[in-house]
Enzyme design. Structure first.
Site, short mmCIF file in Angstrom:
data_model
loop_
_atom_site.label_atom_id
_atom_site.label_comp_id
_atom_site.label_asym_id
_atom_site.label_seq_id
_atom_site.Cartn_x
_atom_site.Cartn_y
_atom_site.Cartn_z
N SER A 1 0.82 -1.20 0.00
CA SER A 1 0.00 0.00 0.00
C SER A 1 0.86 1.26 0.00
O SER A 1 1.71 1.39 -0.86
CB SER A 1 -0.95 -0.07 1.21
OG SER A 1 -2.07 0.73 0.97
N HIS B 1 -7.47 -5.86 0.23
CA HIS B 1 -6.28 -5.02 0.32
C HIS B 1 -5.43 -5.48 1.52
O HIS B 1 -5.78 -5.20 2.67
CB HIS B 1 -6.77 -3.58 0.52
CG HIS B 1 -5.69 -2.56 0.57
ND1 HIS B 1 -5.00 -2.16 -0.55
CD2 HIS B 1 -5.19 -1.84 1.59
CE1 HIS B 1 -4.13 -1.23 -0.21
NE2 HIS B 1 -4.22 -1.02 1.09
C1 GTR Z 1 -5.42 4.56 1.65
C2 GTR Z 1 -4.83 5.34 0.51
C3 GTR Z 1 -4.14 4.40 -0.42
C4 GTR Z 1 -3.23 3.44 0.32
C5 GTR Z 1 -3.77 3.02 1.67
C6 GTR Z 1 -2.74 2.43 2.65
O1 GTR Z 1 -6.24 5.26 2.46
O2 GTR Z 1 -5.85 6.02 -0.13
O3 GTR Z 1 -3.43 5.12 -1.40
O4 GTR Z 1 -1.98 3.96 0.44
O5 GTR Z 1 -4.34 4.07 2.36
O6 GTR Z 1 -1.58 2.78 2.64
O7 GTR Z 1 -3.17 1.65 3.48
#
Ligand code: GTR
Length: 448
Positions: free
Chosen positions: A287, A429
């Site tokens: 992420s 995710h």
């Molecule tokens: C989210 C963000 C993403 C990603 C994520 C993370 O809120 O929008 O780009 O980076 O966080 O890092 O968990």
């Protein structure tokens, strides 16, 4: 069903926050930001500059697409540098050139304890890395697990979100003393408590990785730069008050660049550490830390293999596809991640004279692995994969095999070459054992 365990509650809270990201929002000027698009049929037509095309000159941003292409591998090193400089100028920010003094002290060296079991075949070391500049200092706690039966092991290097203690249940791991996000379980007054131990251990299957002959090194990303917008006062930016990103200096380092720079300081220590193969560091991240791993790979060629997991916008995903998270949203939610110049492209992706495939290309000829998750539409799995495809021309120029796919593969079916690999894990995710198994397999295909 009502959430009953702390984990269920945490998932509910984060799920809600995640959904909130999908509703219309205003930027700091009160202008409404375009809602995220999830409809493939309205993805705009876009053209990408070839990764072999000379990048937009830093001082003439209005120049058109008519820029010469390099034709030989001998031209690559200078071209690569130009791509990195362009991305620093436009997006991540330049790193300071003045170095810090880096020292380290190993304060723990023992058998690892994982899932309640002592592993005599896994060596655990904890090192306090001290960075000093002009009378100020910063401490990064790095933990390294390495296989005792492979004295010169390739080493995965990646940052973690919640402190080293969150990666496993080993009671000897030092609790992070850095700022922690209050919304995470086991955090009180922005400090980690004992309750935070092992609460992200599913992201760090240490025993399985080390069993495959690889070492793993990690540190808490907030040791390097606490992840909130404070005008770059704290963390490593505090050691460089003379090199701050602000209105007058819109091209200096933001937090992603700072975290990437921190990975390089970890590499400084790892290349000297016995048990670790100095020329076999694999930088990895999930992420925002996947975006960070890519920028670390771009800026530091000591990272021999670069792996980004679910890195999305500002990571592997092509911004011009306008699918999922947009430049305006990321710059509004996280104004400190990128430099100020990147804000020029808020809801203007079509005006960007560059895109993320050029970031992937900066890693060439070193192998790069991109992974996505099927439910992670916010990160745009297809856009993540296509930047690998678009980076292929650089690999091919350098005599390596590129990446041909233009459509997402079936779930859990890795594709690509030994130079550019990709998979789409079924699920959310996250970075899980399945992902790590593919990273290890990719590293082995590359002779590590
Ligand atoms: C989210 C963000 C993403 C990603 C994520 C993370 O809120 O929008 O780009 O980076 O966080 O890092 O968990």
């Amino acid at each position: 069903m009502m959430p009953s365990t702390p984990k269920d509650i945490a998932l509910l809270v984060f799920g809600t926050l995640f959904c909130l990201a999908a509703i219309p929002m205003d930027n700091s000027k009160g202008q409404q930001i375009r809602p995220p698009n999830y409809d493939e049929s309205v993805v705009p037509k876009f053209e990408l500059p070839s990764v072999l095309q000379s990048p937009i000159p830093l001082d003439i941003p209005s120049i058109g697409n008519d820029r010469p292409r390099i034709k030989t591998s001998a031209q690559w090193p200078a071209h690569r540098q130009a791509l990195v400089a362009m991305l620093a100028e436009q997006e991540y920010g330049f790193l300071p050139t003045e170095t810090v003094k880096v020292t380290s002290e190993c304060f723990d060296d023992a058998d690892a304890v994982l899932s309640g079991k002592t592993h005599s075949n896994i060596r655990r070391r904890q090192l306090a890395i001290t960075l000093e500049r002009n009378g100020k200092s910063l401490r990064i706690d790095m933990i390294v697990w390495s296989p005792r039966n492979r004295p010169n092991a390739p080493c995965f290097v990646g940052l973690n979100f919640r402190g080293n203690q969150s990666t496993c249940d080993d009671p000897s791991v030092r609790l992070t003393t850095s700022w922690c996000d209050q919304r995470h379980p086991g955090v009180e007054n922005n400090r980690a408590t004992e309750q935070s131990r092992a609460n992200q251990s599913e992201r760090w299957p240490i025993a399985e990785i080390v069993d495959q002959g690889f070492a793993v090194a990690t540190a808490h990303y907030c040791d390097i730069d606490p992840d909130f917008d404070d005008g770059f006062e704290n963390g490593i930016h505090g050691l460089y008050p003379d090199f701050r990103c602000d209105e007058q200096h819109p091209n200096r380092w933001g937090s992603i660049a700072a975290w990437a720079w921190g990975l390089s300081r970890m590499a400084d220590v790892l290349v000297q550490l016995d048990g670790v193969k100095a020329d076999a560091l694999l930088v990895v991240g999930h992420s925002r830390l996947g975006k960070t791993a890519l920028w670390a790979g771009a800026t530091d060629e000591r990272f021999r293999i670069v792996i980004s997991n679910n890195s999305g916008c500002g990571g592997a995903a092509l911004s011009k596809r306008a699918y999922g998270e947009s430049v305006a949203r990321i710059n509004t939610s996280f104004p400190h991640w990128f430099n100020r110049n990147f804000r020029k492209y808020n809801d203007r992706e079509e005006a960007m004279p560059f895109d993320q495939h050029q970031l992937i290309a900066t890693i060439a000829p070193r192998p790069v692995y991109i992974s996505s998750a099927s439910n992670d539409r916010w990160a745009d799995p297809l856009g993540e994969m296509l930047s690998g495809k678009e980076a292929s021309a650089a690999y091919e120029l350098l005599g390596k095999e590129g990446f041909a796919a233009t459509e997402l593969p079936a779930f859990n079916t890795p594709i690509g070459s030994t130079s550019i690999g990709y998979h789409l894990r079924e699920g959310n995710h996250d970075m899980l054992l399945y992902d790590w198994q593919q990273f290890v397999a990719f590293a082995k295909r590359n002779g590590l």
